[in-house]
Design an enzyme around this catalytic site. Sequence first.
Site, short mmCIF file in Angstrom:
data_model
loop_
_atom_site.label_atom_id
_atom_site.label_comp_id
_atom_site.label_asym_id
_atom_site.label_seq_id
_atom_site.Cartn_x
_atom_site.Cartn_y
_atom_site.Cartn_z
N CYS A 173 0.87 -1.17 0.00
CA CYS A 173 0.00 0.00 0.00
C CYS A 173 0.91 1.22 0.00
CB CYS A 173 -0.92 0.01 1.21
SG CYS A 173 -1.98 1.47 1.30
N GLU B 39 -3.28 1.01 -6.73
CA GLU B 39 -2.20 0.08 -7.02
C GLU B 39 -1.93 0.09 -8.52
OE1 GLU B 39 0.68 -1.14 -6.27
OE2 GLU B 39 -0.25 -1.97 -4.47
#
Length: 272
Positions: A2, A115
């Site tokens: 993350c 992402e």
Amino acid sequence: MCGRFASSRRPEDLAATFEVEKWEEPQEEFAPDFNVAPTKEVYAVLDRPLKDADDPRPVRQLRTLKWGLVPSWSKAPEGGARMINARAETVHEKPSYRRAFTSRRCVIPADGYYEWVTAPEERQLEVEGKKKRPRKQPYFVTPADGSVFAMAGLYEFWRDRTLPDEHPLAWWVTCTVITTEAETAPLADGPDEGPRSLADIHPRMPLMLTPDRWDGWLDPSRTDVEDLRTLLEPPPHGLMRAFPVSTAVSNVRNNGPELLKELDGPEEGTLF
């Protein structure tokens, strides 16, 4: 992993969602952040006794912490920018995280996380130095039902010994997001083209805590390592959806709701 996420929910809404008892009104008007990057201030929910209070019971609080954990024993804070993630598989044994894992756990609320797609064959070519880093398509991953994305986190206190006790920056409170293996099951409302699962986008993902685990995760009286590790199980499959968004999010200076606009498909010239 993350490395970037979005957080647009107002603090009063977060306080209601997580049944927060104590939170400080920000000095400045709340501004949603659609491109949260490492070292930024983020909201976190934690259970901890109030400072200087006669009552020793833990109180659920909403606080702002700096993203990038600085262990209490660090000589300097510069390494925090590299410690934005802790792996669920080893968080209980790594020196930087193990003490926080047993006593300083938090929930970091978000709308979802960004992402950049990393196909296995492309990753291998990069590792071998045979291919320059391709222009990758960013995806936004978020709960399919629109609920808050509650990321499991840890927090830590660090004392800057170069400053006097009364200095407002004498104490740093920092945090990290725990990650786990990305889901291989099909995404909810999957795209017509591109990745079919979170693992097709990236091999890691933040560990999302479903509401039934919030109290157990935040409870500071739970200190047994093996007991706590049971809370690191990934959530049920099928709760997340992912969709392509503009490559503008790749620049941390860009910040606005347009970053969350769902594209019909990957941008031209990007991987996938």
